[in-house]
Scaffold this motif. Structure first.
Motif, PDB file in Angstrom:
ATOM      1  N   GLU A   1       4.715   6.492  10.016  1.00  8.28           N
ATOM      2  CA  GLU A   1       6.023   7.146  10.000  1.00  8.28           C
ATOM      3  C   GLU A   1       6.720   6.956   8.668  1.00  8.28           C
ATOM      4  N   GLU A   2       6.686   5.727   8.148  1.00  8.13           N
ATOM      5  CA  GLU A   2       7.388   5.462   6.893  1.00  8.13           C
ATOM      6  C   GLU A   2       6.710   6.131   5.704  1.00  8.13           C
ATOM      7  N   THR A   3       5.388   6.352   5.784  1.00 10.59           N
ATOM      8  CA  THR A   3       4.652   6.918   4.639  1.00 10.59           C
ATOM      9  C   THR A   3       4.227   8.360   4.888  1.00 10.59           C
ATOM     10  N   LYS A   4       4.896   9.049   5.792  1.00 12.78           N
ATOM     11  CA  LYS A   4       4.543  10.448   6.022  1.00 12.78           C
ATOM     12  C   LYS A   4       4.892  11.293   4.805  1.00 12.78           C
TER      13      LYS A   4
ATOM     14  N   VAL B   1       3.106   5.807  -8.692  1.00  9.20           N
ATOM     15  CA  VAL B   1       2.191   6.250  -7.628  1.00  9.20           C
ATOM     16  C   VAL B   1       2.051   7.770  -7.595  1.00  9.20           C
ATOM     17  N   LYS B   2       3.002   8.477  -8.193  1.00 11.17           N
ATOM     18  CA  LYS B   2       2.906   9.936  -8.239  1.00 11.17           C
ATOM     19  C   LYS B   2       1.993  10.413  -9.356  1.00 11.17           C
ATOM     20  N   LYS B   3       1.599   9.504 -10.248  1.00  6.57           N
ATOM     21  CA  LYS B   3       0.751   9.879 -11.382  1.00  6.57           C
ATOM     22  C   LYS B   3      -0.740   9.831 -11.050  1.00  6.57           C
ATOM     23  N   VAL B   4      -1.105   9.239  -9.910  1.00  3.03           N
ATOM     24  CA  VAL B   4      -2.516   9.135  -9.544  1.00  3.03           C
ATOM     25  C   VAL B   4      -2.896  10.264  -8.592  1.00  3.03           C
ATOM     26  N   ASP B   5      -4.186  10.584  -8.567  1.00  4.23           N
ATOM     27  CA  ASP B   5      -4.655  11.707  -7.745  1.00  4.23           C
ATOM     28  C   ASP B   5      -4.566  11.409  -6.265  1.00  4.23           C
ATOM     29  N   CYS B   6      -5.035  10.227  -5.869  1.00  7.00           N
ATOM     30  CA  CYS B   6      -5.096   9.869  -4.458  1.00  7.00           C
ATOM     31  C   CYS B   6      -3.754   9.306  -3.998  1.00  7.00           C
ATOM     32  N   GLY B   7      -3.297   9.741  -2.828  1.00  7.63           N
ATOM     33  CA  GLY B   7      -2.027   9.254  -2.309  1.00  7.63           C
ATOM     34  C   GLY B   7      -2.125   7.905  -1.644  1.00  7.63           C
ATOM     35  N   GLU B   8      -3.354   7.436  -1.371  1.00  4.36           N
ATOM     36  CA  GLU B   8      -3.547   6.149  -0.694  1.00  4.36           C
ATOM     37  C   GLU B   8      -4.013   5.121  -1.721  1.00  4.36           C
TER      38      GLU B   8
ATOM     39  N   TYR C   1       0.836  -1.193   0.000  1.00  6.89           N
ATOM     40  CA  TYR C   1       0.000   0.000   0.000  1.00  6.89           C
ATOM     41  C   TYR C   1       0.876   1.249   0.000  1.00  6.89           C
ATOM     42  N   SER C   2       0.308   2.335  -0.526  1.00  5.61           N
ATOM     43  CA  SER C   2       0.995   3.619  -0.470  1.00  5.61           C
ATOM     44  C   SER C   2       0.130   4.615   0.301  1.00  5.61           C
ATOM     45  N   ARG C   3       0.788   5.564   0.912  1.00 10.48           N
ATOM     46  CA  ARG C   3       0.128   6.670   1.596  1.00 10.48           C
ATOM     47  C   ARG C   3       0.950   7.912   1.332  1.00 10.48           C
ATOM     48  N   ASN C   4       0.281   9.023   1.014  1.00 14.50           N
ATOM     49  CA  ASN C   4       0.985  10.244   0.620  1.00 14.50           C
ATOM     50  C   ASN C   4       1.920   9.994  -0.564  1.00 14.50           C
ATOM     51  N   HIS C   5       1.508   9.083  -1.433  1.00 16.88           N
ATOM     52  CA  HIS C   5       2.301   8.704  -2.615  1.00 16.88           C
ATOM     53  C   HIS C   5       3.637   8.071  -2.235  1.00 16.88           C
ATOM     54  N   VAL C   6       3.730   7.521  -1.036  1.00 23.10           N
ATOM     55  CA  VAL C   6       4.933   6.821  -0.569  1.00 23.10           C
ATOM     56  C   VAL C   6       4.577   5.351  -0.384  1.00 23.10           C
ATOM     57  N   ILE C   7       5.329   4.450  -1.011  1.00 26.76           N
ATOM     58  CA  ILE C   7       5.031   3.024  -0.962  1.00 26.76           C
ATOM     59  C   ILE C   7       5.629   2.412   0.299  1.00 26.76           C
ATOM     60  N   PHE C   8       4.804   1.700   1.045  1.00 32.06           N
ATOM     61  CA  PHE C   8       5.229   1.117   2.320  1.00 32.06           C
ATOM     62  C   PHE C   8       6.028  -0.176   2.122  1.00 32.06           C
TER      63      PHE C   8
END
Length: 280
Positions: free
Chosen positions: A275-278, A79-86, A37-44
């Motif tokens: 923390e990792e996906t902030k 993941v940076k190309k999509v609107d939602c960060g999650e 999963y990704s959050r804030n466009h950051v992949i966990f």
């Protein structure tokens, strides 16, 4: 855009993407996959998932056409190309495209990526489980695309009004249809050994790490259906549900006897993810 698909360098909306009929996934399910999963466009936990992905491909002698670092950069860019960060971030590699033949073709492998909006699950929710005999093959440590046994198990689970199926080979509990299962008994976290009968789950590895951090004893040995039913807690772990506990198995109540341990683990796992996906 809300979702996104990728196939060998081309990308677009999932509902508009097309693949060749001769991709070996169509005939043989000839490939491996991984997901997180990704959050804030950051992949966990991307590094861990990439390592497992390359290991699965290597065990099937599939040559991934990218280095680990190159693949990570492709996923990060997607993941940076999509609107939602999650997002639910899924990728797979198939052995290639060729006329149907069981033997390996001399063609390059194909890389697929799919992204769709999704959040990790609420860990406070309790799960109802069923048990099923594990009739899969003997290479469950490979994250292969051949998932028909899990598909059938998922359908039986849904028909039973439950959330997951626990597989067992005779009396030995292995794993769930699409997650790992562990137990807590007398303060000890017990989970099946990472042999060829289970997939070495990333979430499983993380909860073991948290147990060790909190000095909760960990026992990585096989356990039985009887132990499962008599456990203080039954824990289901996967990339989208870090630590969910069961309240019922085959219609019988289970668990609920070590809530303090569960809460400590759930809080730690969630904080690690946040923390990792902030936001960068």
């Amino acid at each position: 855009m809300k979702n996104l698909g990728y196939y060998n360098g081309e990308y677009g909306l999932l509902e508009e993407m097309k693949i060749p009929m001769n991709d070996r996934v169509c005939y043989f399910g000839d490939g491996v996959y991984d997901a997180t999963y990704s959050r804030n466009h950051v992949i966990f936990a991307l590094d861990e998932h990439i390592e497992r992905f390359f290991n699965s491909a290597g065990l099937l002698r599939i040559k991934i056409p990218y280095s680990k670092e190159e693949l990570k950069e492709i996923l990060k860019d997607m993941v940076k190309k999509v609107d939602c960060g999650e997002q639910f971030v899924y990728w797979q590699v198939t052995r290639g495209t060729a006329m149907r033949n069981h033997a390996f073709p001399d063609t390059p492998a194909n890389l697929w990526i799919t992204l769709k909006p999704a959040n990790i699950k609420d860990m406070s929710e309790k799960a109802k489980l069923i048990t099923l005999e594990d009739t899969r093959f003997l290479h469950c440590n490979i994250k292969t695309l051949n998932l028909l046994p899990s598909v059938i198990a998922a359908q039986k689970t849904e028909e039973a009004g439950c959330q997951e199926a626990v597989f067992h080979r005779g009396d030995r509990v292995t794993e769930c249809a699409h997650s790992n299962v562990s137990i807590i008994k007398d303060g000890i976290f017990k989970t099946a050994p990472a042999d060829n009968l289970i997939l070495p789950g990333i979430a499983r590895a993380h909860i073991i790490k948290m147990c060790k951090k909190f000095e909760i004893p960990v026992n990585e040995t096989a356990f039985t259906l009887k132990e499962l039913m008599e456990a203080d807690e039954v824990v289901v772990t996967s990339s989208g549900q870090f630590c969910i506990t069961a309240c019922e198995i085959d219609g019988k109540p289970v668990g609920g006897k070590a809530p303090e341990i569960i809460k400590k683990l759930q809080d730690a796992l969630l904080n690690e993810f946040l923390e990792e996906t902030k936001e960068e």
